[in-house]
Design a protein around this motif. Structure first.
Motif, PDB file in Angstrom:
ATOM      1  N   PRO A  31       0.844  -1.198   0.000  1.00 24.51           N
ATOM      2  CA  PRO A  31       0.000   0.000   0.000  1.00 24.51           C
ATOM      3  C   PRO A  31       0.882   1.251   0.000  1.00 24.51           C
ATOM      4  O   PRO A  31       1.896   1.285   0.696  1.00 24.51           O
ATOM      5  N   VAL A  32       0.526   2.229  -0.806  1.00 23.85           N
ATOM      6  CA  VAL A  32       1.310   3.472  -0.852  1.00 23.85           C
ATOM      7  C   VAL A  32       0.390   4.676  -0.740  1.00 23.85           C
ATOM      8  O   VAL A  32      -0.779   4.609  -1.102  1.00 23.85           O
ATOM      9  N   VAL A  33       0.952   5.767  -0.207  1.00 22.78           N
ATOM     10  CA  VAL A  33       0.197   7.023  -0.137  1.00 22.78           C
ATOM     11  C   VAL A  33       0.997   8.104  -0.865  1.00 22.78           C
ATOM     12  O   VAL A  33       2.207   7.963  -1.071  1.00 22.78           O
ATOM     13  N   GLU A  34       0.301   9.161  -1.235  1.00 19.97           N
ATOM     14  CA  GLU A  34       0.934  10.279  -1.912  1.00 19.97           C
ATOM     15  C   GLU A  34       2.127  10.760  -1.080  1.00 19.97           C
ATOM     16  O   GLU A  34       2.006  10.929   0.132  1.00 19.97           O
ATOM     17  N   GLY A  35       3.254  10.967  -1.727  1.00 13.93           N
ATOM     18  CA  GLY A  35       4.434  11.467  -1.022  1.00 13.93           C
ATOM     19  C   GLY A  35       5.420  10.372  -0.638  1.00 13.93           C
ATOM     20  O   GLY A  35       6.572  10.672  -0.307  1.00 13.93           O
ATOM     21  N   ASP A  36       4.996   9.103  -0.679  1.00 13.72           N
ATOM     22  CA  ASP A  36       5.931   8.010  -0.383  1.00 13.72           C
ATOM     23  C   ASP A  36       7.082   8.014  -1.401  1.00 13.72           C
ATOM     24  O   ASP A  36       6.859   8.251  -2.589  1.00 13.72           O
ATOM     25  N   VAL A  37       8.266   7.702  -0.928  1.00 15.14           N
ATOM     26  CA  VAL A  37       9.399   7.592  -1.849  1.00 15.14           C
ATOM     27  C   VAL A  37       9.384   6.202  -2.485  1.00 15.14           C
ATOM     28  O   VAL A  37       9.312   5.190  -1.790  1.00 15.14           O
ATOM     29  N   LEU A  38       9.421   6.163  -3.825  1.00 19.15           N
ATOM     30  CA  LEU A  38       9.371   4.891  -4.547  1.00 19.15           C
ATOM     31  C   LEU A  38      10.727   4.485  -5.096  1.00 19.15           C
ATOM     32  O   LEU A  38      10.948   3.323  -5.435  1.00 19.15           O
ATOM     33  N   GLY A  39      11.623   5.471  -5.227  1.00 17.81           N
ATOM     34  CA  GLY A  39      12.944   5.163  -5.782  1.00 17.81           C
ATOM     35  C   GLY A  39      13.763   6.427  -5.917  1.00 17.81           C
ATOM     36  O   GLY A  39      13.366   7.503  -5.457  1.00 17.81           O
ATOM     37  N   LEU A  40      14.921   6.270  -6.525  1.00 15.70           N
ATOM     38  CA  LEU A  40      15.822   7.395  -6.744  1.00 15.70           C
ATOM     39  C   LEU A  40      16.183   7.444  -8.220  1.00 15.70           C
ATOM     40  O   LEU A  40      16.270   6.408  -8.875  1.00 15.70           O
ATOM     41  N   ILE A  41      16.405   8.654  -8.719  1.00 18.60           N
ATOM     42  CA  ILE A  41      16.983   8.782 -10.056  1.00 18.60           C
ATOM     43  C   ILE A  41      18.335   9.473  -9.905  1.00 18.60           C
ATOM     44  O   ILE A  41      18.426  10.564  -9.333  1.00 18.60           O
ATOM     45  N   GLU A  42      19.362   8.776 -10.375  1.00 18.79           N
ATOM     46  CA  GLU A  42      20.695   9.385 -10.357  1.00 18.79           C
ATOM     47  C   GLU A  42      20.848  10.185 -11.634  1.00 18.79           C
ATOM     48  O   GLU A  42      20.765   9.651 -12.733  1.00 18.79           O
ATOM     49  N   VAL A  43      21.051  11.478 -11.452  1.00 16.06           N
ATOM     50  CA  VAL A  43      21.206  12.349 -12.606  1.00 16.06           C
ATOM     51  C   VAL A  43      22.405  13.260 -12.360  1.00 16.06           C
ATOM     52  O   VAL A  43      22.477  13.949 -11.349  1.00 16.06           O
ATOM     53  N   MET A  44      23.369  13.222 -13.229  1.00 19.87           N
ATOM     54  CA  MET A  44      24.565  14.048 -13.118  1.00 19.87           C
ATOM     55  C   MET A  44      25.179  13.981 -11.724  1.00 19.87           C
ATOM     56  O   MET A  44      25.436  14.988 -11.080  1.00 19.87           O
TER      57      MET A  44
END
Lengths: 80, 462
Positions: A31-44
């Motif tokens: 179950p997830v709610v708005e604002g939960d962290v789902l992952g990371l994006i590595e950018v630069m």
């Protein structure tokens, strides 16, 4: 029942966990709610959090852990 | 010139810079690249290009076997590592030499020695280079440590040996504070790092970061004066100058002489940089570390001395003696470099990889722009955000800043990429910057206070 596609806002490399030796932020079926962290994006060489934009149940990830992704690409779907 | 074909084990603006230097020396170039960089400017410019792996740097630009294989297959006889990636990897330098190729830089042993913090400091001390006063090792009994602290002179930093990156540091401003903080630091270090070992270092408040460019051919060693690199964010330099406005001629002479002494002590071959902390109040300077490679900010030195550091390091690597003499190196004017990064300074320096939809490059007198851009270039998200370095030169620092504002006004990458250019335009109008009154901890509070003056490039409020 509605579905919400969580898309990458920036291109980079997508990670499902905060560090290689740690568990995934979330798994399909959680179950997830708005604002939960789902992952990371590595950018630069910096890391940006991917946050959930809906409340419901997490579906299957559309990308692998540590996969290169484009901006706008669907990462995962939330079923609400 | 013994080098006929040079492989560039790097990417971005420095790869372009190396290709240019090689071409002027009549050397052919081989550009290795990841799949993400297949369309890069360096790949387009080089005589040959070899793909060495996927976008991840660990599997391409950091893959020693792949780089060496590309060198063998292309028939390159030398490898230039640029900066970052494998530039200060002693094992790589050794592997290049073992493969019968020339590494453009010092040998593996020199890289190893100067890359080890303890060994580097010991080498500097032996060469008579001032280092930061400290306990010179772990402190034992805290009562004895208090005497050592008083001897160093307050304020003193109490550092956990197992810490690092700014963690596990406490600052004692006087003996009473030291007596209170030292036991606390020991307990916390034990809890946080499992090692209560502490050492002491003199705290230099409001220090400047000043570095000296050196060149050596193994027998002759010279300095190319200093660069002032105090404007930093998260320990990353963003704006660099040559010369430093803070040094008196007397201090400059001592500083540069100490860097030459260190270069001579290790029999240095190539281009290197000796980094120091400089205390405005006392005029004292202290060795921090030596970088055994070309640096991002080398163009400001080239600009005020009228020399080509890349050409010099390639020639020395090829076995030639230095073509410069110390007495020929005279500072003319003032140069400033600003790093144009694909980041939005008004939005927490959010990376902005995108497409360069149009490109207008600043020009005119005293302007140089070392970059990796072309119209239509899609900036890959996999590497650091440096796109280019805008370098301006004028007779005086004041005129260089005016020229910087003018040149920034000419720069445009289109509307899809946000850059750090607005930050530099604001800094070039700031009173402290105009006065040259800054230190390494100056920029971050300035950013906190002045974020609102930087226009967010997506039109939203800061």
């Amino acid at each position: 029942m509605s579905t919400c596609e969580i898309r990458a806002k920036i291109p980079g490399v997508f990670y499902r966990k905060p560090a290689p030796d740690q568990p995934n932020y979330k798994n399909p079926g959680d179950p997830v709610v708005e604002g939960d962290v789902l992952g990371l994006i590595e950018v630069m060489k910096s890391f940006q959090e991917v946050t959930c934009e809906a409340t419901g149940t997490l579906g299957e990830f559309q990308v692998e852990d540590a996969e290169a992704i484009m901006a706008g690409q669907v990462l995962v779907v939330v079923e609400g | 010139m013994t080098i006929k074909k040079l492989l560039i084990a790097n990417r971005g603006e420095i790869a372009v810079r190396i290709i240019r230097a090689a071409r002027e020396l009549g050397i052919r170039t081989v550009q290795v690249h990841s799949t993400a960089d297949a369309g890069s400017l360096a790949v387009q410019m080089a005589d040959e290009a070899v793909e060495i792996g996927p976008p991840s740097a660990a599997k391409s630009y950091l893959n020693i076997d792949a780089v060496l294989q590309a060198a063998r297959e292309s028939g390159a006889d030398a490898i230039h590592p640029g900066y970052g990636f494998l530039a200060e990897n002693a094992d790589f330098a050794d592997a290049v030499a073992a493969a019968g190729l020339i590494f453009v830089g010092p040998d593996g042993d020199t890289i190893r020695r100067m890359g080890d913090k303890t060994a580097a400091i010991a080498t500097a001390q032996a060469a008579g280079v001032p280092t930061i006063p400290g306990s010179g090792g772990l402190i034992g009994d805290l009562g004895e440590a208090a005497e050592i602290a008083a001897g160093i002179g307050f304020p003193v930093m109490i550092k956990a040996t197992a810490g690092g990156g700014g963690r596990g540091i406490r600052i004692a401003h006087d003996a009473a504070e030291f007596a209170a903080l030292a036991p606390q630091a020991e307990r916390e270090a034990k809890a946080a790092f499992g090692d209560g070992g502490l050492y002491l270092e003199k705290m230099i408040a409001k220090a400047r970061h000043i570095e000296v460019q050196i060149l050596g051919d193994g027998e002759t060693f010279l300095h190319c004066y200093e660069r002032e690199c105090s404007l930093q964010r998260q320990r990353q330099k963003v704006w660099e100058e040559a010369p430093s406005a803070a040094l008196s001629p007397h201090v400059r002479a001592d500083l540069c002489a100490s860097a030459v002494a260190l270069a001579a002590a290790v029999g240095y071959r190539g281009a290197g940089t000796v980094e120091y902390l400089y205390d405005d109040e006392t005029g004292a300077f202290f060795f921090i570390e030596m970088n055994t490679r070309i640096q991002v900010e080398h163009p400001v030195t080239e600009a005020v001395l009228g020399i080509d550091l890349l050409a010099e390091m390639i020639k020395v690597a090829g076995g030639e003696p230095l073509s410069l003499r110390q007495e020929d190196l005279v500072i003319r004017g003032h140069a400033i470099e600003v790093r144009i990064n694909a980041e939005d300074p008004a939005n927490g320096f959010m990376p902005s990889p995108g497409t360069v939809s149009e490109l207008h490059i600043p020009g005119g007198p005293g302007v140089r722009f070392d970059h990796m851009l072309f119209a239509g270039y899609q900036i890959p998200p996999f590497y650091d955000s440096l796109l280019g370095k805008l370098v301006v030169t004028a007779e005086t620092r004041e005129k260089a800043i005016i020229r910087l504002r003018r040149a920034l006004g000419e720069l445009s990458l289109g509307d899809q990429v946000k850059t750090t250019a607005p930050l530099f335009d604001a800094l070039a109008r700031d009173d402290d910057v105009l006065a040259g009154a800054f230190h390494t901890k100056w920029l971050e509070p300035w950013l906190e206070a002045n974020c609102h003056t930087l226009t967010r490039q997506d039109g939203e409020a800061c």
